[in-house]
Enzyme design. Structure first.
Site, PDB file in Angstrom:
ATOM      1  N   GLY A  20       0.816  -1.205   0.000  1.00 16.20           N
ATOM      2  CA  GLY A  20       0.000   0.000   0.000  1.00 16.20           C
ATOM      3  C   GLY A  20       0.843   1.245   0.000  1.00 16.20           C
ATOM      4  O   GLY A  20       2.064   1.182   0.149  1.00 16.20           O
ATOM      5  N   HIS A  50     -12.465  29.752 -10.364  1.00 20.39           N
ATOM      6  CA  HIS A  50     -12.601  28.322 -10.049  1.00 20.39           C
ATOM      7  C   HIS A  50     -13.938  28.058  -9.351  1.00 20.39           C
ATOM      8  O   HIS A  50     -14.687  27.160  -9.726  1.00 20.39           O
ATOM      9  CB  HIS A  50     -11.500  27.871  -9.088  1.00 20.39           C
ATOM     10  CG  HIS A  50     -10.138  27.731  -9.685  1.00 20.39           C
ATOM     11  ND1 HIS A  50      -9.893  26.960 -10.782  1.00 20.39           N
ATOM     12  CD2 HIS A  50      -8.939  28.249  -9.306  1.00 20.39           C
ATOM     13  CE1 HIS A  50      -8.589  27.011 -11.062  1.00 20.39           C
ATOM     14  NE2 HIS A  50      -7.990  27.801 -10.184  1.00 20.39           N
ATOM     15  N   GLU A  83      -9.284  32.774  -8.204  1.00 22.99           N
ATOM     16  CA  GLU A  83      -9.926  31.805  -7.308  1.00 22.99           C
ATOM     17  C   GLU A  83     -11.443  31.816  -7.473  1.00 22.99           C
ATOM     18  O   GLU A  83     -12.088  30.774  -7.475  1.00 22.99           O
ATOM     19  CB  GLU A  83      -9.536  32.070  -5.852  1.00 22.99           C
ATOM     20  CG  GLU A  83      -8.061  31.832  -5.525  1.00 22.99           C
ATOM     21  CD  GLU A  83      -7.546  30.475  -5.981  1.00 22.99           C
ATOM     22  OE1 GLU A  83      -8.332  29.502  -6.001  1.00 22.99           O
ATOM     23  OE2 GLU A  83      -6.362  30.383  -6.352  1.00 22.99           O
ATOM     24  N   ASP A 118      -2.874  24.398 -12.118  1.00 24.15           N
ATOM     25  CA  ASP A 118      -4.180  24.056 -12.703  1.00 24.15           C
ATOM     26  C   ASP A 118      -4.000  23.380 -14.052  1.00 24.15           C
ATOM     27  O   ASP A 118      -4.649  22.374 -14.352  1.00 24.15           O
ATOM     28  CB  ASP A 118      -5.017  25.326 -12.921  1.00 24.15           C
ATOM     29  CG  ASP A 118      -5.251  26.081 -11.621  1.00 24.15           C
ATOM     30  OD1 ASP A 118      -5.234  25.426 -10.566  1.00 24.15           O
ATOM     31  OD2 ASP A 118      -5.445  27.305 -11.681  1.00 24.15           O
ATOM     32  N   GLY A 126       2.554   5.463   4.658  1.00 21.93           N
ATOM     33  CA  GLY A 126       1.804   6.093   5.742  1.00 21.93           C
ATOM     34  C   GLY A 126       0.406   5.559   5.959  1.00 21.93           C
ATOM     35  O   GLY A 126      -0.421   6.202   6.584  1.00 21.93           O
ATOM     36  N   THR A 127       0.128   4.354   5.445  1.00 19.53           N
ATOM     37  CA  THR A 127      -1.219   3.823   5.638  1.00 19.53           C
ATOM     38  C   THR A 127      -1.287   2.863   6.819  1.00 19.53           C
ATOM     39  O   THR A 127      -2.327   2.277   7.068  1.00 19.53           O
ATOM     40  CB  THR A 127      -1.701   3.087   4.379  1.00 19.53           C
ATOM     41  OG1 THR A 127      -0.646   2.313   3.862  1.00 19.53           O
ATOM     42  CG2 THR A 127      -2.167   4.072   3.344  1.00 19.53           C
ATOM     43  N   GLY A 128      -0.184   2.690   7.524  1.00 19.11           N
ATOM     44  CA  GLY A 128      -0.239   1.886   8.735  1.00 19.11           C
ATOM     45  C   GLY A 128       0.273   0.469   8.570  1.00 19.11           C
ATOM     46  O   GLY A 128      -0.077  -0.405   9.353  1.00 19.11           O
ATOM     47  N   LYS A 129       1.137   0.225   7.594  1.00 18.92           N
ATOM     48  CA  LYS A 129       1.648  -1.123   7.406  1.00 18.92           C
ATOM     49  C   LYS A 129       2.535  -1.545   8.585  1.00 18.92           C
ATOM     50  O   LYS A 129       2.381  -2.638   9.117  1.00 18.92           O
ATOM     51  CB  LYS A 129       2.435  -1.201   6.095  1.00 18.92           C
ATOM     52  CG  LYS A 129       1.563  -0.930   4.878  1.00 18.92           C
ATOM     53  CD  LYS A 129       2.319  -1.112   3.581  1.00 18.92           C
ATOM     54  CE  LYS A 129       3.361  -0.038   3.346  1.00 18.92           C
ATOM     55  NZ  LYS A 129       2.775   1.308   3.192  1.00 18.92           N
ATOM     56  N   THR A 130       3.422  -0.667   8.975  1.00 23.48           N
ATOM     57  CA  THR A 130       4.276  -0.976  10.114  1.00 23.48           C
ATOM     58  C   THR A 130       3.434  -1.190  11.368  1.00 23.48           C
ATOM     59  O   THR A 130       3.669  -2.106  12.153  1.00 23.48           O
ATOM     60  CB  THR A 130       5.263   0.182  10.356  1.00 23.48           C
ATOM     61  OG1 THR A 130       5.856   0.531   9.114  1.00 23.48           O
ATOM     62  CG2 THR A 130       6.312  -0.190  11.345  1.00 23.48           C
TER      63      THR A 130
HETATM   64  P1  ADP Z   1       3.593   2.694   6.691  1.00 22.82           P
HETATM   65  O1  ADP Z   1       4.409   1.640   7.332  1.00 22.82           O
HETATM   66  O2  ADP Z   1       2.416   2.167   5.943  1.00 22.82           O
HETATM   67  O3  ADP Z   1       4.358   3.674   5.868  1.00 22.82           O
HETATM   68  P2  ADP Z   1       3.162   3.463   9.393  1.00 22.82           P
HETATM   69  O4  ADP Z   1       2.582   2.231   9.923  1.00 22.82           O
HETATM   70  O5  ADP Z   1       4.587   3.713   9.690  1.00 22.82           O
HETATM   71  O6  ADP Z   1       2.931   3.560   7.825  1.00 22.82           O
HETATM   72  O7  ADP Z   1       2.268   4.679   9.874  1.00 22.82           O
HETATM   73  C1  ADP Z   1       2.824   5.917  10.233  1.00 22.82           C
HETATM   74  C2  ADP Z   1       1.979   6.590  11.262  1.00 22.82           C
HETATM   75  O8  ADP Z   1       0.730   6.956  10.723  1.00 22.82           O
HETATM   76  C3  ADP Z   1       1.641   5.700  12.425  1.00 22.82           C
HETATM   77  O9  ADP Z   1       2.599   5.819  13.424  1.00 22.82           O
HETATM   78  C4  ADP Z   1       0.294   6.224  12.877  1.00 22.82           C
HETATM   79  O10 ADP Z   1       0.450   7.281  13.786  1.00 22.82           O
HETATM   80  C5  ADP Z   1      -0.319   6.766  11.630  1.00 22.82           C
HETATM   81  N1  ADP Z   1      -1.279   5.839  11.025  1.00 22.82           N
HETATM   82  C6  ADP Z   1      -1.205   5.339   9.780  1.00 22.82           C
HETATM   83  N2  ADP Z   1      -2.234   4.539   9.512  1.00 22.82           N
HETATM   84  C7  ADP Z   1      -3.006   4.516  10.616  1.00 22.82           C
HETATM   85  C8  ADP Z   1      -4.227   3.851  10.955  1.00 22.82           C
HETATM   86  N3  ADP Z   1      -4.858   3.051  10.092  1.00 22.82           N
HETATM   87  N4  ADP Z   1      -4.737   4.062  12.184  1.00 22.82           N
HETATM   88  C9  ADP Z   1      -4.105   4.874  13.044  1.00 22.82           C
HETATM   89  N5  ADP Z   1      -2.953   5.508  12.785  1.00 22.82           N
HETATM   90  C10 ADP Z   1      -2.399   5.356  11.586  1.00 22.82           C
HETATM   91 ZN    ZN Z   2      -5.989  28.054  -9.904  1.00 21.15          ZN
END
Ligand code: ADP
Ligand code: ZN
Length: 605
Positions: A205, A430, A427, A503, A208-212
């Site tokens: 994914g 738009h 603006e 734009d 920053g979607t929470g994989k870790t």
């Molecule tokens: P990835 O590994 O996908 O790049 P991370 O797991 O490191 O992302 O997420 C980074 C931070 O974003 C986490 O420490 C958390 O604070 C926030 N975060 C991301 N996804 C979620 C989620 N689904 N729920 C809550 N916090 C989230």
């Molecule tokens: Zn514009």
């Protein structure tokens, strides 16, 4: 969570200190310690002292004369001159001749001091450091200075670990991983029936979607140790080190089983191996080792490998075949509900006003990742502190979304009045185009306060809910809205500015996608002429058609955008009085809400 980390020692740093100390030692200390302080005087003084009979011992050397005063307490030296009378005068003065007034340190001792001591010191410090490290790395069997040792951090299980409840949204991913947790809790249930868990699970994914977080949550839920290492850490300067790290990581993991091994950014080592370009030996060896290790252990040893990547298409097929990472769990950007939940999860950690409308905030943050939403909440809290409030309010949240999207307000950017007027018209152009068309999202806010991202102003449109499908009409309406800023400039001022660059870019991108990917043009029909690459990282596209077709596509794209531009111009011409009125209002107020905008547009028409 107690993290037991093995920090990397900056070895060079220690040695630099040692060398520094040695240099100082050599320069300052050695020469003084073993010889008295000798004052250097000119020959005249020497002659005068001889005549005054204020002289004790004299030692004449080939290049200098060293002597003492009568009392023998002060030491002097001077150069040697051709002086025939010298010996007579000294005789007269009653000087004694010595050969060892100033004892030169014996050559052996001076050699010892200037060479042996530093070397001993050097070796000593080295030994000390390496011993210390070996202890850290777990025993003397590790290689010198921990080379080749894995830097996998062991996260010891603890009650404060991350749980599934901390990860908001992502229900499908959680469901999928819950099975892993169940297995780690009760492997027997699975082995009895003959089922074996996949050895590896790939979390795929955007960043920053929470994989870790999910991987940690699996470990937290199952209360097993968690080893984590980033793919890039395997790739070392020395060939073979990465492979040895992999070996080591698996050795540690097997000892601690059941456990989770998390490899972040696995694409750093798992990239497709290609024979040409000379290849990257180190990476390939590391990957081979990883494959070997994964084949080497049985499915039910309790070592579960989770890996994360945002470039799944670049992974080597060998890594994805059954028996290795055979399960793939998508971790997508959160939808509206997911965003709302993520905001709520993070809002638990700050003091928030009870009347915050999370759903409204989530709607504004369309397309934001979990990490960005976490950032939004934090920025809101910071803003509340800056303004000396004790709680985070709705306004804080809304402002911080703009901060995360567009950057901070640029307080000191001074636009000339003329520029400000142009931006106002742009603006409102738009906003008016959005409001006057069907198939568009309502205007939420218009502002002409410059942002640190470089935007001089922007119009925020917020959809009611998530949109999964976009119709051709909606897409064309979007293009028209994008180019309407520039159209307003032309309608009002008769000239155009650089302000429309972004734009134009977006309009072009959309038009191209309509033609090449969505099959929305009569000329080309439903033929894919573009392929998405890197879909989780911004989505580049590569054309998959002949050069002749490319030329035609370019023409079609330009025609599509141009058509919409002309429509926008005539639309704004027809509504010129409203355009003027709204722009004037925006110019004065600098920010107007969607409601005010609608009031002016419709109520007083
Ligand atoms: P990835 O590994 O996908 O790049 P991370 O797991 O490191 O992302 O997420 C980074 C931070 O974003 C986490 O420490 C958390 O604070 C926030 N975060 C991301 N996804 C979620 C989620 N689904 N729920 C809550 N916090 C989230
Ligand atoms: Zn514009």
């Amino acid at each position: 969570m107690n993290e037991v980390k093995t920090p990397k020692k900056p070895l060079l740093f220690y040695y630099a200190i040692v060398i520094g100390v040695l240099l100082l030692f050599n320069i300052l200390v050695t020469p003084r310690m073993f010889s008295p302080h000798i004052q250097e005087v000119d020959y005249g003084t020497f002659v005068r002292m001889t005549e005054e009979k204020d002289i004790g011992m004299v030692q004449i050397e080939s290049n200098q004369i060293v002597f003492t005063d009568k009392s023998g307490e002060e030491f002097y030296k001077t150069g040697v001159l051709e002086d025939g009378e010298l010996v007579n005068r000294l005789q007269e003065a009653g000087a004694q001749y010595g050969s060892e007034i100033v004892e030169e340190a014996s050559p052996i001792i001076s050699f010892l001091i200037s060479w042996l001591v530093p070397i001993l010191l050097f070796v000593g410090v080295g030994q000390l450091l390496s011993k210390k490290m070996m202890k850290k790395m777990g025993g003397p069997d590790s290689m010198m200075f921990g080379m080749g040792k894995s830097n996998a951090k062991i996260y010891v299980k603890s009650s404060s670990g991350i749980k599934f409840s901390d990860v908001a949204g992502e229900d499908e991913a959680k469901e999928n991983l819950a099975e892993v947790v169940e297995y780690l809790h009760n492997p027997k249930k699975y082995t009895e029936i003959g089922a074996s868990m996949p050895k590896g699970i790939l979390l795929v994914g955007p960043p920053g979607t929470g994989k870790t977080m999910l991987a940690k949550a699996v470990a937290g839920e199952a209360s097993v140790p968690f080893f984590s290492i980033s793919g890039s850490e395997f790739v070392e300067m020395f060939v073979g080190m990465g492979a040895s790290k992999v070996r080591d990581l698996f050795k540690q993991a097997k000892e601690k089983a059941p456990c989770i091994v998390f490899i972040d950014e696995i694409d750093a080592i798992g990239k497709k191996r290609d024979g040409h370009f000379g290849g990257n030996d180190e990476r390939e060896q590391t990957l081979n080792q990883l494959l070997t290790e994964m084949d080497g252990f049985e499915g039910n040893t309790g070592v579960m490998i989770l890996a994360a990547t945002n470039r799944p298409e670049s992974l080597d097929p060998a890594l994805l075949r059954p028996g290795r990472f055979d399960r793939r769990v998508p971790v997508e950007l959160p939808d509206l509900k997911g965003r709302e939940e993520i905001l709520k999860v993070h809002a638990r950690r700050v003091r928030v006003s009870p009347e915050i409308d999370y759903s409204a905030v989530a709607r504004m943050a369309s397309g934001a990742s979990g990490a960005e939403l976490a950032n939004v909440v934090n920025e809101a809290a910071l803003r509340a502190v800056r303004e000396n409030r004790r709680m985070v309010t709705q306004a804080d949240m809304e402002e911080s979304i703009e901060v995360v999207i567009a950057g901070y307000q640029k307080k000191n950017a001074i636009l000339s009045n003329k520029e400000k007027l142009i931006v106002s018209y742009h603006e409102v152009g738009h906003a008016l185009a959005a409001a006057l068309q069907k198939n568009t999202a309502p205007v939420q806010k218009i502002t002409i306060i410059p942002r640190t991202s470089g935007a001089l102003g922007y119009t925020m449109q917020v959809d009611e809910g998530d949109q999964h499908l976009l119709s051709k009409e909606e897409l064309t309406a979007k293009i028209l809205t994008f180019v309407a800023g520039r159209a307003a400039e032309e309608v009002v001022f008769g000239s155009v500015t650089t302000g429309a660059a972004n734009d134009i870019e977006q309009a072009t991108k959309l038009a191209r996608a309509m033609i090449c990917r969505y099959g929305m043009s009569e000329d080309f029909g439903m033929v894919a002429m573009e392929q998405m690459t890197n879909q989780y990282l911004g989505g580049d596209a590569s054309l998959t058609c002949s050069p002749e077709t490319q030329t035609k596509i370019d023409e079609a794209v330009s025609k599509l955008v141009q058509e919409q531009y002309e429509k926008a111009v005539s639309m704004l011409r027809e509504n010129k009085p409203k355009l003027d009125e709204l722009a004037k209002h925006l110019y004065e107020k600098e920010t107007i809400t969607g409601e005010t905008f609608m009031d002016i547009l419709y109520k007083r028409m």
